[in-house]
Design a protein around this motif. Structure first.
Motif, PDB file in Angstrom:
ATOM      1  N   TYR A 171      -3.142   6.509  -0.996  1.00 41.07           N
ATOM      2  CA  TYR A 171      -3.472   5.159  -0.513  1.00 41.07           C
ATOM      3  C   TYR A 171      -4.703   5.186   0.390  1.00 41.07           C
ATOM      4  N   SER A 172      -4.867   6.262   1.137  1.00 39.33           N
ATOM      5  CA  SER A 172      -6.089   6.388   1.932  1.00 39.33           C
ATOM      6  C   SER A 172      -7.306   6.501   1.026  1.00 39.33           C
ATOM      7  N   ALA A 179      -4.416   6.922   7.610  1.00 37.04           N
ATOM      8  CA  ALA A 179      -3.037   7.400   7.697  1.00 37.04           C
ATOM      9  C   ALA A 179      -2.988   8.792   8.313  1.00 37.04           C
ATOM     10  N   THR A 180      -2.038   8.973   9.229  1.00 36.87           N
ATOM     11  CA  THR A 180      -1.838  10.257   9.902  1.00 36.87           C
ATOM     12  C   THR A 180      -0.408  10.701   9.708  1.00 36.87           C
ATOM     13  N   GLY A 181      -0.223  11.871   9.114  1.00 36.46           N
ATOM     14  CA  GLY A 181       1.105  12.446   8.936  1.00 36.46           C
ATOM     15  C   GLY A 181       1.394  13.468  10.015  1.00 36.46           C
ATOM     16  N   LEU A 182       2.591  13.392  10.589  1.00 39.47           N
ATOM     17  CA  LEU A 182       2.967  14.269  11.692  1.00 39.47           C
ATOM     18  C   LEU A 182       4.169  15.112  11.291  1.00 39.47           C
ATOM     19  N   ARG A 183       3.959  16.409  11.275  1.00 42.78           N
ATOM     20  CA  ARG A 183       5.027  17.341  10.919  1.00 42.78           C
ATOM     21  C   ARG A 183       5.798  17.727  12.180  1.00 42.78           C
ATOM     22  N   PHE A 184       6.950  17.104  12.381  1.00 40.50           N
ATOM     23  CA  PHE A 184       7.771  17.352  13.561  1.00 40.50           C
ATOM     24  C   PHE A 184       8.538  18.661  13.405  1.00 40.50           C
ATOM     25  N   PHE A 185       8.631  19.403  14.512  1.00 40.47           N
ATOM     26  CA  PHE A 185       9.372  20.664  14.542  1.00 40.47           C
ATOM     27  C   PHE A 185      10.610  20.497  15.417  1.00 40.47           C
ATOM     28  N   THR A 186      11.783  20.526  14.840  1.00 40.65           N
ATOM     29  CA  THR A 186      13.106  20.568  15.488  1.00 40.65           C
ATOM     30  C   THR A 186      13.132  19.823  16.825  1.00 40.65           C
ATOM     31  N   ARG A 235      -0.568   9.350  21.148  1.00 43.32           N
ATOM     32  CA  ARG A 235      -1.989   9.701  21.117  1.00 43.32           C
ATOM     33  C   ARG A 235      -2.569   9.580  19.718  1.00 43.32           C
ATOM     34  N   CYS A 236      -1.769   9.926  18.720  1.00 45.19           N
ATOM     35  CA  CYS A 236      -2.248   9.770  17.348  1.00 45.19           C
ATOM     36  C   CYS A 236      -2.351   8.296  16.969  1.00 45.19           C
ATOM     37  N   CYS A 237      -1.443   7.463  17.467  1.00 42.22           N
ATOM     38  CA  CYS A 237      -1.536   6.016  17.232  1.00 42.22           C
ATOM     39  C   CYS A 237      -2.872   5.468  17.716  1.00 42.22           C
ATOM     40  N   ASP A 238      -3.348   6.019  18.810  1.00 39.36           N
ATOM     41  CA  ASP A 238      -4.568   5.520  19.445  1.00 39.36           C
ATOM     42  C   ASP A 238      -5.847   6.066  18.818  1.00 39.36           C
ATOM     43  N   LYS A 239      -5.713   6.998  17.884  1.00 42.05           N
ATOM     44  CA  LYS A 239      -6.901   7.571  17.254  1.00 42.05           C
ATOM     45  C   LYS A 239      -6.698   7.587  15.738  1.00 42.05           C
ATOM     46  N   PRO A 240      -7.063   6.501  15.062  1.00 43.86           N
ATOM     47  CA  PRO A 240      -6.857   6.419  13.617  1.00 43.86           C
ATOM     48  C   PRO A 240      -7.525   7.575  12.873  1.00 43.86           C
ATOM     49  N   ALA A 241      -6.876   7.980  11.802  1.00 38.05           N
ATOM     50  CA  ALA A 241      -7.426   9.051  10.967  1.00 38.05           C
ATOM     51  C   ALA A 241      -8.779   8.650  10.406  1.00 38.05           C
ATOM     52  N   THR A 242      -9.645   9.615  10.295  1.00 40.41           N
ATOM     53  CA  THR A 242     -10.953   9.409   9.678  1.00 40.41           C
ATOM     54  C   THR A 242     -11.163  10.471   8.607  1.00 40.41           C
ATOM     55  N   ALA A 243     -12.088  10.194   7.709  1.00 42.31           N
ATOM     56  CA  ALA A 243     -12.442  11.191   6.710  1.00 42.31           C
ATOM     57  C   ALA A 243     -13.107  12.379   7.379  1.00 42.31           C
ATOM     58  N   ASN A 244     -12.919  13.551   6.810  1.00 46.58           N
ATOM     59  CA  ASN A 244     -13.582  14.755   7.294  1.00 46.58           C
ATOM     60  C   ASN A 244     -14.967  14.829   6.644  1.00 46.58           C
ATOM     61  N   THR A 256      -7.004  17.827   5.942  1.00 43.45           N
ATOM     62  CA  THR A 256      -7.932  16.707   6.033  1.00 43.45           C
ATOM     63  C   THR A 256      -8.313  16.276   4.631  1.00 43.45           C
ATOM     64  N   ALA A 257      -9.254  15.326   4.538  1.00 44.09           N
ATOM     65  CA  ALA A 257      -9.626  14.812   3.227  1.00 44.09           C
ATOM     66  C   ALA A 257     -10.978  14.124   3.298  1.00 44.09           C
ATOM     67  N   ALA A 258     -11.505  13.798   2.133  1.00 40.68           N
ATOM     68  CA  ALA A 258     -12.677  12.930   2.068  1.00 40.68           C
ATOM     69  C   ALA A 258     -12.282  11.486   2.310  1.00 40.68           C
ATOM     70  N   ALA A 259     -10.988  11.225   2.370  1.00 39.04           N
ATOM     71  CA  ALA A 259     -10.422   9.914   2.696  1.00 39.04           C
ATOM     72  C   ALA A 259      -9.929   9.941   4.150  1.00 39.04           C
ATOM     73  N   PRO A 260      -9.659   8.772   4.755  1.00 33.77           N
ATOM     74  CA  PRO A 260      -9.176   8.740   6.144  1.00 33.77           C
ATOM     75  C   PRO A 260      -7.700   9.123   6.244  1.00 33.77           C
TER      76      PRO A 260
END
Length: 340
Positions: A171-172, A179-186, A235-244, A256-260
């Motif tokens: 979708y990005s 879109a930012t995906g967060l891998r939570f650890f336990t 903090r991630c909410c406050d900094k939207p993903a951008t393309a690399n 990362t990606a060529a998409a945001p």
């Protein structure tokens, strides 16, 4: 109030804590949760009361909606027009995915598809969504970092979370949805999930009952305190993903990606032996555990450990709460909440 933030899974462990922090800093929060019976709905209702107690007039709205209800979700997006969406709603649990795979397909795949469609059609500025350390699956190359491939999930839950990352990236790429995906650890701490080890251990230890110690205790987990998780999400909410801008399709970086679209670990980076964690829990509760040593469970992994350099570089934060401090806070809450 600066923004409207839609938080799915708002009655959940992380969702409720995040909603309180968002409200405290002046955001308007629309909470969504279907309050299902995967675990005690009374705990979810108690969390919601905590959230409501912190909300000023007009700052909080709650809707008992399932992600699978596409029509209801579409109507909510159209009415609220959220600036940010934090998708924490999901069918959780590794072991339960062996018993009821259909629940994971409906919530984590179909439901997440509805979230993506809502973001696409209503100009959402940033989607932050929960992934999991489970995506690393059979990987034994510790610590885990986001540049590693995640092609060997060992549970349907893990596979559904990897699928979320792929869906969000698509979708990005196609529609420009940051879109930012967060891998939570336990994740652990006060108000935690009853199906996870800290709550299971505390209940059994205080009741004088045996606790199941899988793989005969030869396991490690990167236990991460709830306040650290929430700080990272904010903090991630406050900094939207951008393309690399340096993304190389000849040597693609999975983080990362060529998409945001970006993916980050959120973990304490201090893996703890299971038997050491139990010892810390015993000290905090003032009781000894009766240990019932069990073999490894299907779908489980031996060890997790997070490399969080990418998160620190992106938002200037890394989790750091010591396990002794976090467990002490959890034990104090547990005794108070359950009156034991």
């Amino acid at each position: 109030m600066s923004r409207t933030v839609l938080v799915t899974g708002a009655a959940g462990f992380i969702g409720a804590a995040l909603s309180q922090r968002l409200l405290a800093r002046g955001e308007r929060v629309v909470g969504l949760d279907n309050l299902n019976s995967y675990y005690d709905p009374a705990l979810k209702q108690a969390r919601l009361r905590q959230v409501e107690a912190t909300a000023s007039k007009g700052a909080w709205r709650f809707e008992p909606i399932s992600l699978e209800d596409g029509d209801a979700l579409t109507a909510l997006f159209a009415e609220e027009r959220p600036d940010v969406v934090v998708n924490l709603a999901a069918q959780a649990g590794v072991r339960y995915s062996l018993e009821n795979p259909a629940a994971y397909i409906q919530s984590n795949l179909v439901g997440f598809g509805h979230i993506l469609e809502g973001c696409r059609h209503h100009d959402v500025g940033h989607l932050v969504y929960a992934s999991s350390s489970s995506v690393y699956g059979g990987n034994r190359n510790l610590p885990f970092h986001e540049r590693q491939p995640v092609n060997h999930p060992v549970s349907l839950y893990a596979a559904s979370k990897k699928a979320n990352e792929l869906m969000a990236h698509t979708y990005s790429h196609l529609y420009g949805v940051p879109a930012t995906g967060l891998r939570f650890f336990t994740v652990y701490g006060p108000w935690g999930r009853p199906d996870m080890a800290p709550m299971l251990f505390a209940r059994a230890i205080l009741a004088g009952e045996p606790i199941k110690v899988f793989n005969h205790g030869r396991m490690q987990r990167d236990f991460t305190y709830i306040d650290d998780i929430v700080e990272g999400v904010l903090r991630c909410c406050d900094k939207p993903a951008t393309a690399n801008p340096d993304f190389d399709p000849l040597q693609p970086d999975p983080a990362t990606a060529a998409a945001p679209h970006r993916v980050f670990n959120i973990g304490n980076s201090q893996p703890t032996e299971l038997l050491s964690f139990i010892e810390v829990m015993e000290q905090a509760l003032g009781r000894d555990a009766i240990k019932d040593f069990q073999p490894m469970q299907p779908g489980d992994v031996v060890a997790t450990a997070a490399d969080t350099k990418a998160l620190e570089d992106w938002v200037g934060f890394r989790p750091s709460t010591a396990i002794e401090a976090g467990v002490a806070q959890f034990a104090e809450w547990y005794r108070y909440f359950y009156g034991v």
